[in-house]
Design a protein around this motif. Structure first.
Motif, PDB file in Angstrom:
ATOM      1  N   PHE A 235     -33.909   1.938  25.153  1.00 34.71           N
ATOM      2  CA  PHE A 235     -34.902   2.689  25.929  1.00 34.71           C
ATOM      3  C   PHE A 235     -35.910   1.780  26.623  1.00 34.71           C
ATOM      4  O   PHE A 235     -36.650   2.242  27.499  1.00 34.71           O
ATOM      5  CB  PHE A 235     -35.618   3.687  25.030  1.00 34.71           C
TER       6      PHE A 235
ATOM      7  N   MET B 171     -35.459   1.710  30.437  1.00 34.81           N
ATOM      8  CA  MET B 171     -35.600   2.958  31.181  1.00 34.81           C
ATOM      9  C   MET B 171     -36.371   2.804  32.485  1.00 34.81           C
ATOM     10  O   MET B 171     -36.318   3.680  33.354  1.00 34.81           O
ATOM     11  CB  MET B 171     -36.295   4.018  30.322  1.00 34.81           C
TER      12      MET B 171
ATOM     13  N   SER C 140     -34.673  12.344  24.592  1.00 36.94           N
ATOM     14  CA  SER C 140     -35.812  12.027  25.453  1.00 36.94           C
ATOM     15  C   SER C 140     -37.047  12.826  25.075  1.00 36.94           C
ATOM     16  O   SER C 140     -37.901  13.074  25.910  1.00 36.94           O
ATOM     17  CB  SER C 140     -35.449  12.300  26.921  1.00 36.94           C
TER      18      SER C 140
ATOM     19  N   PRO D  61     -36.056   4.420  18.786  1.00 35.85           N
ATOM     20  CA  PRO D  61     -36.208   5.695  19.496  1.00 35.85           C
ATOM     21  C   PRO D  61     -37.618   5.985  19.978  1.00 35.85           C
ATOM     22  O   PRO D  61     -37.831   6.947  20.728  1.00 35.85           O
ATOM     23  CB  PRO D  61     -35.789   6.718  18.434  1.00 35.85           C
TER      24      PRO D  61
ATOM     25  N   SER E  73     -38.426   6.733  23.565  1.00 32.94           N
ATOM     26  CA  SER E  73     -37.785   7.908  24.168  1.00 32.94           C
ATOM     27  C   SER E  73     -38.647   9.162  24.065  1.00 32.94           C
ATOM     28  O   SER E  73     -38.367  10.167  24.732  1.00 32.94           O
ATOM     29  CB  SER E  73     -36.433   8.177  23.492  1.00 32.94           C
TER      30      SER E  73
ATOM     31  N   ILE F 281     -40.265  10.270  27.528  1.00 41.89           N
ATOM     32  CA  ILE F 281     -39.495  10.168  28.768  1.00 41.89           C
ATOM     33  C   ILE F 281     -39.499  11.489  29.533  1.00 41.89           C
ATOM     34  O   ILE F 281     -39.826  11.546  30.723  1.00 41.89           O
ATOM     35  CB  ILE F 281     -38.044   9.726  28.465  1.00 41.89           C
TER      36      ILE F 281
END
Length: 264
Positions: free
Chosen positions: A102, A105, A124, A247, A250, A253
């Motif tokens: 991530f 991103m 997300s 994670p 995320s 996001i």
């Protein structure tokens, strides 16, 4: 060289002879215009078809259907709104497939406000309501509270009351359900698009079945204290192409993508 000249002379003579015969048949006396009623016209027609025949005989390379397809694809087409959206969607698909974690991103952020619905297909969001949890353990090396050794923590722990609802962070399919007393206790794994999977551990109850298809943010179970655990919490992991990734990045996001949408 003499043989070639003789052949050329014979062919031209044959064409002229045929042209005169055609001219005689038409009974035309108009030799000042390039029309089918004079011999010059038919000489030209004969030479034209002779050249085509010679080209096919010496350079036999007829156009193949697949070649025509390539030429068709090379023709520039006007970019409509629909084709523009398709290009954006395809670009996002390619980037998501190549994504390793991530932290990468940022390369997607310019495209996400244009097709934010694609975020429903990958983790997300937060699996618990924001006011229902406290981050109790981060991803990375830590001193294990039970094993009393330093080891890597491949997920994050969200401390919450027992029975707190858990929601899947992306659309997908339930790939695994297990109760492991020596590990994550009652836990499930959901497979998502683009090589992503998510794991939800130490659950008290599971509200889904193996193989069930889920939409993003569907209710999947409740927080518990099963397995190796010091208190009620959710252990949450994200796996990308078989590798567990952090994670934490995320969680915002989807929130950020929809916050950046322009409202007319």
């Amino acid at each position: 060289m003499s043989v070639g000249r003789n052949i050329k002379k014979s062919v031209v003579g044959w064409i002229r002879g045929c042209a005169r015969k055609v001219g005689d048949v038409t009974n035309s006396r108009d030799n000042g215009h390039f029309t089918p009623q004079n011999s010059s016209y038919w000489i030209f027609v004969g030479v034209f078809f002779l050249c085509i025949t010679a080209n096919r005989f010496f350079y036999d390379n007829p156009q193949k259907p697949e070649d025509l397809g390539i030429l068709t694809r090379q023709i520039s087409r006007p970019v409509t709104e629909a084709s523009r959206e398709d290009l954006i969607y395809q670009r996002l698909n390619d980037l998501l497939r190549d994504l390793e974690n991530f932290e990468q991103m940022d390369r997607l952020k310019p495209f996400l406000p244009l097709r934010p619905e694609i975020l429903d297909s990958l983790p997300s969001a937060v699996p618990l309501f924001r006011e229902h949890y406290v981050l109790s353990s981060s991803y990375g090396n830590r001193h294990h509270p039970i094993h009393q050794v330093t080891k890597k923590h491949f997920g994050i722990d969200l401390a919450a009351e027992k029975g707190t609802p858990i929601y899947c962070t992306a659309a997908g399919r339930v790939a695994h359900i297990e109760n492991d007393p020596n590990g994550h206790g009652l836990h499930i794994i959901i497979s998502h698009a683009y090589g992503f999977s998510s794991l939800y551990g130490h659950m008290e109850s599971v509200a889904v079945e193996l193989g069930e298809v889920l939409d993003a943010h569907d209710f999947i179970g409740t927080v518990g204290n099963t397995g190796i655990s010091t208190g009620p919490h959710l252990h949450y992991e994200v796996i990308k192409d078989g590798k567990r990734v952090n994670p934490a990045s995320s969680f915002n996001i989807k929130y950020e993508a929809y916050s950046n949408l322009k409202i007319d």
